[in-house]
Design a protein around this motif. Structure first.
Motif, PDB file in Angstrom:
ATOM      1  N   ARG A 175      13.222  77.007   5.280  1.00 33.64           N
ATOM      2  CA  ARG A 175      14.463  75.373   3.588  1.00 33.64           C
ATOM      3  C   ARG A 175      14.246  76.356   2.970  1.00 33.64           C
ATOM      4  O   ARG A 175      14.691  75.884   2.254  1.00 33.64           O
ATOM      5  CB  ARG A 175      12.964  74.437   4.420  1.00 33.64           C
ATOM      6  CG  ARG A 175      12.785  73.685   5.980  1.00 33.64           C
ATOM      7  CD  ARG A 175      12.103  72.265   5.789  1.00 33.64           C
ATOM      8  NE  ARG A 175      10.954  73.125   5.775  1.00 33.64           N
ATOM      9  CZ  ARG A 175       9.635  71.988   5.407  1.00 33.64           C
ATOM     10  NH1 ARG A 175      10.337  70.526   5.326  1.00 33.64           N
ATOM     11  NH2 ARG A 175       8.828  72.783   5.046  1.00 33.64           N
ATOM     12  N   ILE A 176      13.124  76.905   2.402  1.00 36.11           N
ATOM     13  CA  ILE A 176      12.650  77.698   1.272  1.00 36.11           C
ATOM     14  C   ILE A 176      13.386  78.858   0.761  1.00 36.11           C
ATOM     15  O   ILE A 176      13.822  78.717  -0.116  1.00 36.11           O
ATOM     16  CB  ILE A 176      11.310  76.979   0.483  1.00 36.11           C
ATOM     17  CG1 ILE A 176      10.741  77.002  -1.203  1.00 36.11           C
ATOM     18  CG2 ILE A 176      10.372  78.163   1.011  1.00 36.11           C
ATOM     19  CD1 ILE A 176      10.095  76.401  -1.761  1.00 36.11           C
ATOM     20  N   ASP A 207      15.294  88.139   8.323  1.00 33.61           N
ATOM     21  CA  ASP A 207      14.461  86.553   9.404  1.00 33.61           C
ATOM     22  C   ASP A 207      14.567  87.267  10.316  1.00 33.61           C
ATOM     23  O   ASP A 207      16.001  87.978  11.070  1.00 33.61           O
ATOM     24  CB  ASP A 207      15.340  85.528   8.864  1.00 33.61           C
ATOM     25  CG  ASP A 207      15.241  84.243   9.352  1.00 33.61           C
ATOM     26  OD1 ASP A 207      14.740  83.195   8.167  1.00 33.61           O
ATOM     27  OD2 ASP A 207      14.693  84.134  10.496  1.00 33.61           O
ATOM     28  N   HIS A 265       1.633  85.876   4.997  1.00 31.22           N
ATOM     29  CA  HIS A 265       2.299  85.875   3.799  1.00 31.22           C
ATOM     30  C   HIS A 265       0.972  87.439   3.731  1.00 31.22           C
ATOM     31  O   HIS A 265       1.458  88.290   2.661  1.00 31.22           O
ATOM     32  CB  HIS A 265       1.364  84.983   3.148  1.00 31.22           C
ATOM     33  CG  HIS A 265       2.806  83.919   2.627  1.00 31.22           C
ATOM     34  ND1 HIS A 265       2.754  82.715   2.570  1.00 31.22           N
ATOM     35  CD2 HIS A 265       3.345  83.895   4.093  1.00 31.22           C
ATOM     36  CE1 HIS A 265       3.437  82.290   2.527  1.00 31.22           C
ATOM     37  NE2 HIS A 265       4.388  82.330   2.925  1.00 31.22           N
ATOM     38  N   GLU A 311       5.565  82.194  -1.485  1.00 25.67           N
ATOM     39  CA  GLU A 311       5.384  80.799  -1.563  1.00 25.67           C
ATOM     40  C   GLU A 311       3.446  80.441  -1.401  1.00 25.67           C
ATOM     41  O   GLU A 311       3.070  81.242  -0.820  1.00 25.67           O
ATOM     42  CB  GLU A 311       6.420  80.374  -0.239  1.00 25.67           C
ATOM     43  CG  GLU A 311       7.313  80.154  -0.909  1.00 25.67           C
ATOM     44  CD  GLU A 311       7.551  79.209  -2.472  1.00 25.67           C
ATOM     45  OE1 GLU A 311       6.406  78.455  -2.147  1.00 25.67           O
ATOM     46  OE2 GLU A 311       8.418  78.728  -3.321  1.00 25.67           O
ATOM     47  N   LYS A 312       3.345  79.831  -1.733  1.00 24.26           N
ATOM     48  CA  LYS A 312       1.723  79.366  -1.262  1.00 24.26           C
ATOM     49  C   LYS A 312       1.835  78.466   0.616  1.00 24.26           C
ATOM     50  O   LYS A 312       2.690  78.888   0.779  1.00 24.26           O
ATOM     51  CB  LYS A 312       1.546  77.939  -1.579  1.00 24.26           C
ATOM     52  CG  LYS A 312       2.175  76.632  -1.587  1.00 24.26           C
ATOM     53  CD  LYS A 312       2.029  75.947  -0.445  1.00 24.26           C
ATOM     54  CE  LYS A 312       3.322  74.663  -0.418  1.00 24.26           C
ATOM     55  NZ  LYS A 312       2.884  73.974   1.207  1.00 24.26           N
ATOM     56  N   TYR A 323      11.903  75.376  -9.456  1.00 28.51           N
ATOM     57  CA  TYR A 323      12.148  76.319  -8.789  1.00 28.51           C
ATOM     58  C   TYR A 323      12.547  77.370  -9.316  1.00 28.51           C
ATOM     59  O   TYR A 323      12.767  78.230  -9.228  1.00 28.51           O
ATOM     60  CB  TYR A 323      12.487  76.169  -7.266  1.00 28.51           C
ATOM     61  CG  TYR A 323      12.007  75.594  -6.132  1.00 28.51           C
ATOM     62  CD1 TYR A 323      10.574  76.160  -6.169  1.00 28.51           C
ATOM     63  CD2 TYR A 323      11.995  74.196  -5.597  1.00 28.51           C
ATOM     64  CE1 TYR A 323       9.648  75.077  -5.220  1.00 28.51           C
ATOM     65  CE2 TYR A 323      11.156  73.751  -5.076  1.00 28.51           C
ATOM     66  CZ  TYR A 323      10.593  74.325  -4.783  1.00 28.51           C
ATOM     67  OH  TYR A 323       9.152  73.160  -4.141  1.00 28.51           O
TER      68      TYR A 323
HETATM   69  P1  NAP Z   1      10.605  77.277   7.439  1.00 26.63           P
HETATM   70  O1  NAP Z   1      11.559  76.473   7.072  1.00 26.63           O
HETATM   71  O2  NAP Z   1       9.521  77.434   8.695  1.00 26.63           O
HETATM   72  O3  NAP Z   1      10.679  78.592   7.215  1.00 26.63           O
HETATM   73  C1  NAP Z   1      10.024  80.164   7.625  1.00 26.63           C
HETATM   74  C2  NAP Z   1      11.502  81.088   7.618  1.00 26.63           C
HETATM   75  O4  NAP Z   1      11.193  82.497   8.044  1.00 26.63           O
HETATM   76  C3  NAP Z   1      11.622  80.820   8.768  1.00 26.63           C
HETATM   77  O5  NAP Z   1      13.303  81.191   8.523  1.00 26.63           O
HETATM   78  C4  NAP Z   1      11.728  82.397  10.189  1.00 26.63           C
HETATM   79  O6  NAP Z   1      11.993  82.414  11.408  1.00 26.63           O
HETATM   80  C5  NAP Z   1      11.522  83.496   8.963  1.00 26.63           C
HETATM   81  N1  NAP Z   1      10.122  84.274   9.336  1.00 26.63           N
HETATM   82  C6  NAP Z   1       9.154  84.161  10.451  1.00 26.63           C
HETATM   83  N2  NAP Z   1       8.836  85.071  10.890  1.00 26.63           N
HETATM   84  C7  NAP Z   1       9.344  85.990   9.911  1.00 26.63           C
HETATM   85  C8  NAP Z   1       8.887  87.654   9.239  1.00 26.63           C
HETATM   86  N3  NAP Z   1       8.571  88.036  10.118  1.00 26.63           N
HETATM   87  N4  NAP Z   1       9.290  88.067   8.012  1.00 26.63           N
HETATM   88  C9  NAP Z   1      10.863  86.930   7.346  1.00 26.63           C
HETATM   89  N5  NAP Z   1      10.792  85.547   7.619  1.00 26.63           N
HETATM   90  C10 NAP Z   1      10.186  85.454   8.945  1.00 26.63           C
HETATM   91  O7  NAP Z   1       9.110  77.038   6.698  1.00 26.63           O
HETATM   92  P2  NAP Z   1       9.658  76.872   4.821  1.00 26.63           P
HETATM   93  O8  NAP Z   1       9.894  75.420   5.073  1.00 26.63           O
HETATM   94  O9  NAP Z   1      10.669  77.434   4.331  1.00 26.63           O
HETATM   95  O10 NAP Z   1       8.104  77.792   4.295  1.00 26.63           O
HETATM   96  C11 NAP Z   1       7.928  78.783   4.637  1.00 26.63           C
HETATM   97  C12 NAP Z   1       6.849  79.198   3.400  1.00 26.63           C
HETATM   98  O11 NAP Z   1       6.950  78.738   2.373  1.00 26.63           O
HETATM   99  C13 NAP Z   1       5.112  78.369   3.295  1.00 26.63           C
HETATM  100  O12 NAP Z   1       4.461  79.218   2.748  1.00 26.63           O
HETATM  101  C14 NAP Z   1       5.336  77.007   3.406  1.00 26.63           C
HETATM  102  O13 NAP Z   1       4.457  76.803   2.661  1.00 26.63           O
HETATM  103  C15 NAP Z   1       5.997  77.380   1.662  1.00 26.63           C
HETATM  104  N6  NAP Z   1       7.278  75.902   1.038  1.00 26.63           N
HETATM  105  C16 NAP Z   1       6.410  76.145  -0.373  1.00 26.63           C
HETATM  106  C17 NAP Z   1       7.246  75.122  -0.757  1.00 26.63           C
HETATM  107  C18 NAP Z   1       6.525  74.921  -2.336  1.00 26.63           C
HETATM  108  O14 NAP Z   1       6.512  73.635  -2.875  1.00 26.63           O
HETATM  109  N7  NAP Z   1       6.583  75.769  -2.920  1.00 26.63           N
HETATM  110  C19 NAP Z   1       7.722  74.405  -0.382  1.00 26.63           C
HETATM  111  C20 NAP Z   1       8.485  74.002   0.924  1.00 26.63           C
HETATM  112  C21 NAP Z   1       7.251  75.466   1.939  1.00 26.63           C
HETATM  113  P3  NAP Z   1      11.828  82.047  12.957  1.00 26.63           P
HETATM  114  O15 NAP Z   1      11.596  80.177  12.615  1.00 26.63           O
HETATM  115  O16 NAP Z   1      12.714  82.772  13.836  1.00 26.63           O
HETATM  116  O17 NAP Z   1      10.235  81.776  12.688  1.00 26.63           O
END
Ligand code: NAP
Length: 337
Positions: free
Chosen positions: A11-12, A34, A75, A92-93, A276
């Motif tokens: 998502r992010i 990814d 992370h 990211e956090k 962002y």
């Molecule tokens: P998400 O949608 O689950 O995305 C994470 C991605 O990373 C998925 O596509 C996942 O693939 C992939 N991944 C898994 N293992 C990996 C690896 N070893 N190397 C590289 N990529 C890998 O999660 P998200 O919501 O984007 O969140 C990601 C991070 O950002 C989290 O820590 C979250 O807390 C943070 N975040 C921050 C904010 C903010 O406001 N600052 C907002 C949202 C999220 P699979 O699905 O195939 O496992």
């Protein structure tokens, strides 16, 4: 131009990759990684290299700097690889689910003798929050006494559990408090009203978190993830000589046919889109100068520590003390700017 590699295209990470490719001056999206081939496929033939292995991306010659947007439990390992490779990172956090694991990243930077990591607390780049902090700094409210924060989501994914509001989402409020007041949070308590009928079985929602700082400022945070109407984040600072509240950042207020209305953002992605972009732009500009600024690994460690104690407060029903400790000299300003 610096070549930026993005780890995680969810998502992010997907949105950050798009911003880096199209909106961030001085950046070139040089690599992505990814495990989902469907996520990397759109980059084929665009000059952006797709990697399966995160460490291979981190060490690749075309990658000058790395954005970590993978799931939080990865992370620490990925940050340590970036520090070892000597590449600036925007992570990211959360820094880490477990504060002790987060300390290993602090120790790695201290051993390296310099900062490599900026933590993704993007509210520090949000115009509304920057205005709020500037107003407090300028003495507009006198001595800050209380903060009232609101953090509402319209809905959450089915896998969301009660603790996620505290060990994940709350980190943004924890960081705002430390950033604004320049002091640590010393205790946390969680109190719950009646449950929302929208919440799944076993999910406590909403919750009130009460944070107290070293000087005695009391912070209330409403965490509510089933508000349905949209995404909303607000903060009011009440001081000895007035109050300031963030503007909602939603754009125009329309008055028509006896009604006044304004849009409510649908999601955090919409509400913080500009933040962002500003965050990425500041990080890229600093990296091009060979520097790293903004929220630090220590800020991530402090947030993880307070979050952990808040989860304990929720589970026990009792106020818990939080002991962040003194920041190493590398992070001389601690929670302050
Ligand atoms: P998400 O949608 O689950 O995305 C994470 C991605 O990373 C998925 O596509 C996942 O693939 C992939 N991944 C898994 N293992 C990996 C690896 N070893 N190397 C590289 N990529 C890998 O999660 P998200 O919501 O984007 O969140 C990601 C991070 O950002 C989290 O820590 C979250 O807390 C943070 N975040 C921050 C904010 C903010 O406001 N600052 C907002 C949202 C999220 P699979 O699905 O195939 O496992």
């Amino acid at each position: 131009m610096i070549g930026v590699g993005v780890l995680g295209l969810g998502r992010i990470g997907g949105a950050h990759a798009h911003r880096l490719a199209t909106q961030v001056p001085g950046a070139r999206l040089s690599a992505v990684c990814d495990p989902d081939r469907g996520a990397t496929a759109p980059f084929e033939g665009t000059g952006t290299t797709a990697f399966d292995d995160p460490v291979a991306l981190v060490t690749a010659a075309e990658v000058d700097a790395v954005v970590i947007a993978s799931p939080g439990f990865l992370h620490v390992e990925q940050l340590l690889a970036c520090i070892e490779a000597g590449k600036p990172v925007l992570c990211e956090k959360p820094l880490a689910a477990d504060p002790e694991d987060g300390l290993t990243v602090v120790e790695a930077e201290v051993a390296a003798g310099r900062r490599w990591v900026q933590l993704g607390f993007m509210r520090r780049f949000d115009p509304a929050f920057r205005d709020l902090v500037a107003a407090v700094d300028a003495g507009e409210v006198g001595t800050p006494l209380m903060l009232h924060c609101v953090h509402r989501n319209p809905s959450v994914r089915p896998s969301y559990v009660s603790e996620n509001a505290l060990d994940d989402s709350l980190s943004h409020e924890i960081d705002v408090v430390r950033w604004m007041l320049g002091e640590e949070i010393v205790s946390s308590q969680v109190v719950m009203p009646r449950r929302s009928p929208e919440a799944a079985e076993g999910l406590d929602d909403p919750k009130f978190v009460f944070l107290r700082t070293e000087s005695g400022v009391l912070v209330t945070v409403e965490m509510y993830v089933h508000c349905r109407y949209g995404y909303e984040v607000r903060c009011e600072v009440v001081g000895s000589d007035g109050t300031v509240t963030t503007a909602d950042g939603a754009g125009l207020v329309r008055r028509h046919a006896g009604r006044a209305s304004t849009a409510v953002p649908a999601s955090w992605g919409e509400r913080f889109d500009a933040s962002y972009r500003l965050e990425l732009s500041a990080w890229v500009a600093a990296a091009a100068r060979g520097e790293v600024g903004g929220p630090s690994v220590w800020d991530g460690y402090a947030a993880a520590t307070v979050a952990r104690r808040t989860v304990e407060a929720y589970r026990t029903g009792l106020e818990q003390t939080c002991a962040v400790g003194a920041a190493p000299a590398l992070y001389a300003t601690g929670g302050a700017r």
